[in-house]
Write a protein that holds these residues in place. Sequence first.
Motif, PDB file in Angstrom:
ATOM      1  N   UNK A 362       0.848  -1.208   0.000  1.00  0.00           N
ATOM      2  CA  UNK A 362       0.000   0.000   0.000  1.00  0.00           C
ATOM      3  C   UNK A 362       0.878   1.250   0.000  1.00  0.00           C
ATOM      4  N   UNK A 363       1.991   1.208   0.761  1.00  0.00           N
ATOM      5  CA  UNK A 363       2.941   2.334   0.749  1.00  0.00           C
ATOM      6  C   UNK A 363       3.472   2.571  -0.662  1.00  0.00           C
ATOM      7  N   UNK A 364       3.806   1.494  -1.362  1.00  0.00           N
ATOM      8  CA  UNK A 364       4.307   1.623  -2.730  1.00  0.00           C
ATOM      9  C   UNK A 364       3.244   2.217  -3.647  1.00  0.00           C
ATOM     10  N   UNK A 365       2.006   1.750  -3.512  1.00  0.00           N
ATOM     11  CA  UNK A 365       0.916   2.294  -4.330  1.00  0.00           C
ATOM     12  C   UNK A 365       0.713   3.779  -4.036  1.00  0.00           C
ATOM     13  N   UNK A 366       0.784   4.153  -2.754  1.00  0.00           N
ATOM     14  CA  UNK A 366       0.635   5.559  -2.379  1.00  0.00           C
ATOM     15  C   UNK A 366       1.751   6.403  -2.981  1.00  0.00           C
ATOM     16  N   UNK A 367       2.971   5.869  -2.977  1.00  0.00           N
ATOM     17  CA  UNK A 367       4.113   6.599  -3.539  1.00  0.00           C
ATOM     18  C   UNK A 367       3.955   6.810  -5.037  1.00  0.00           C
ATOM     19  N   UNK A 368       3.515   5.781  -5.750  1.00  0.00           N
ATOM     20  CA  UNK A 368       3.313   5.909  -7.202  1.00  0.00           C
ATOM     21  C   UNK A 368       2.215   6.927  -7.507  1.00  0.00           C
ATOM     22  N   UNK A 369       1.153   6.926  -6.699  1.00  0.00           N
ATOM     23  CA  UNK A 369       0.077   7.901  -6.897  1.00  0.00           C
ATOM     24  C   UNK A 369       0.594   9.319  -6.649  1.00  0.00           C
ATOM     25  N   UNK A 370       1.370   9.490  -5.573  1.00  0.00           N
ATOM     26  CA  UNK A 370       1.903  10.823  -5.261  1.00  0.00           C
ATOM     27  C   UNK A 370       2.866  11.300  -6.336  1.00  0.00           C
ATOM     28  N   UNK A 371       3.642  10.380  -6.906  1.00  0.00           N
ATOM     29  CA  UNK A 371       4.564  10.762  -7.969  1.00  0.00           C
ATOM     30  C   UNK A 371       3.813  11.349  -9.156  1.00  0.00           C
ATOM     31  N   UNK A 372       2.714  10.716  -9.525  1.00  0.00           N
ATOM     32  CA  UNK A 372       1.901  11.243 -10.627  1.00  0.00           C
ATOM     33  C   UNK A 372       1.197  12.541 -10.236  1.00  0.00           C
ATOM     34  N   UNK A 373       0.665  12.579  -9.023  1.00  0.00           N
ATOM     35  CA  UNK A 373      -0.138  13.746  -8.606  1.00  0.00           C
ATOM     36  C   UNK A 373       0.688  14.988  -8.409  1.00  0.00           C
ATOM     37  N   UNK A 374       1.961  14.841  -8.022  1.00  0.00           N
ATOM     38  CA  UNK A 374       2.793  16.019  -7.733  1.00  0.00           C
ATOM     39  C   UNK A 374       3.761  16.340  -8.854  1.00  0.00           C
ATOM     40  N   UNK A 375       3.711  15.573  -9.951  1.00  0.00           N
ATOM     41  CA  UNK A 375       4.599  15.848 -11.084  1.00  0.00           C
ATOM     42  C   UNK A 375       4.132  17.122 -11.775  1.00  0.00           C
ATOM     43  N   UNK A 376       5.050  18.080 -12.020  1.00  0.00           N
ATOM     44  CA  UNK A 376       4.631  19.326 -12.669  1.00  0.00           C
ATOM     45  C   UNK A 376       3.992  19.085 -14.025  1.00  0.00           C
ATOM     46  N   UNK A 377       2.858  19.731 -14.239  1.00  0.00           N
ATOM     47  CA  UNK A 377       2.173  19.593 -15.531  1.00  0.00           C
ATOM     48  C   UNK A 377       2.875  20.456 -16.590  1.00  0.00           C
ATOM     49  N   UNK A 378       3.108  19.926 -17.775  1.00  0.00           N
ATOM     50  CA  UNK A 378       3.751  20.735 -18.828  1.00  0.00           C
ATOM     51  C   UNK A 378       2.873  21.902 -19.248  1.00  0.00           C
ATOM     52  N   UNK A 379       3.513  23.022 -19.499  1.00  0.00           N
ATOM     53  CA  UNK A 379       2.770  24.228 -19.925  1.00  0.00           C
ATOM     54  C   UNK A 379       2.238  24.036 -21.335  1.00  0.00           C
TER      55      UNK A 379
END
Length: 380
Positions: A362-379
């Motif tokens: 579950x920790x790994x799944x949370x980390x993968x989700x956070x990586x996507x959610x906090x990745x800067x969106x391209x302009x």
Amino acid sequence: MLIGALQAFYGPAIPALREEFGLSPSVAGLGLSAHFVGGVAGVLLFDRLYGRTGNRRILAASYLLMAVGSAGFAVAPNWPLALAAALVAGFGFGGIDYGLNQLFAAGFGHRSAAMLNVLNAHFGIGAILGPVLIGVAGAEHYPVVFGVFALANLPLLLCLRGVRDHPPGLPRPSGSSEPSPSSPHTVATKVSTPAARALRSVLAVFVTLYVLHVGIEAGVGGWEPTHLETVGHGAGVAATATSVYWLMMTVGRFLVAPIALRFSAQAIVTVSCTGMTVCLLLAAVPALAPFAYAGVGLFIAPIFPTGLPWLQRAAPHARRAGAVVIAASMTGGVAAGPALGKVIEWSGVRAVPLLLAAASAVCLAATLWLTRATHPKPAR
């Protein structure tokens, strides 16, 4: 090092506490519970006071509370007063844990992850030395150890002149005034409801990651000896393997410090959660278990200190985010023992590594989700 040692003093002192106050094992264990309850309260209280008092006063008050509580525990004439003193020491412990981790997360820029790993590695050194000090002095002389510890806090009061009250370049919190209409906090919470919802989701997943990984840390430390003996290893091997587990946590943080200067926090936490999950699965194999638990210590080591600067960057204007996450991590440590014990009642001790591996996944799944959610969106 001092707060690491304080947390580790209570366990080795239990035999003497039981004899002096006539306590059962479970009641004697309440000393550490009172310490952690005070720690959670200290984190949340000092975070509330931050806007009015600043970093120097938070740390100074924390040093004094830890000294007063430790001295009180040393001279307490009865168990209720000893528990009250442990609670006071825990308040100081929480304030220091919160204050230093926040200062390092905000104050070292791109080096924050590396410096936080160094900081938390020294916590580990203190946690290793604490039981050694009690062992050298003798459990029956625990009041002397706690008394000397109280005095050791006081010189730290002389080391606060170089601490800024507020991090430069960030908005200064105010104890009474409301944020201005144009401030980022206002925009995130009042103007952009989707952004506010996204921020709350990110914080909730960070809290989940911290509660679970600290629960795994405490679960391995508490149940590794029992599991190893159950699957056929001797008591000496079990005790040594558990010591190696804690040692590897300290070594892991020193090893990751230079790595954190070259790789992102997201990458380090992802690798850590992956390695932790694999090692816990391997710990279900009796012959590999002692070595696998050492691997768990190595991989779990960077998660707490490396995740804090990641959180700081993901939610720079959510000032209370760090306090909530640190308090949640303490809650995970407190809840791990009873929660895991309850599950083990119906699953058996042999299932310990598999249960912890499920939490690690579950920790790994949370980390993968956070990586996507906090990745800067391209302009666009």
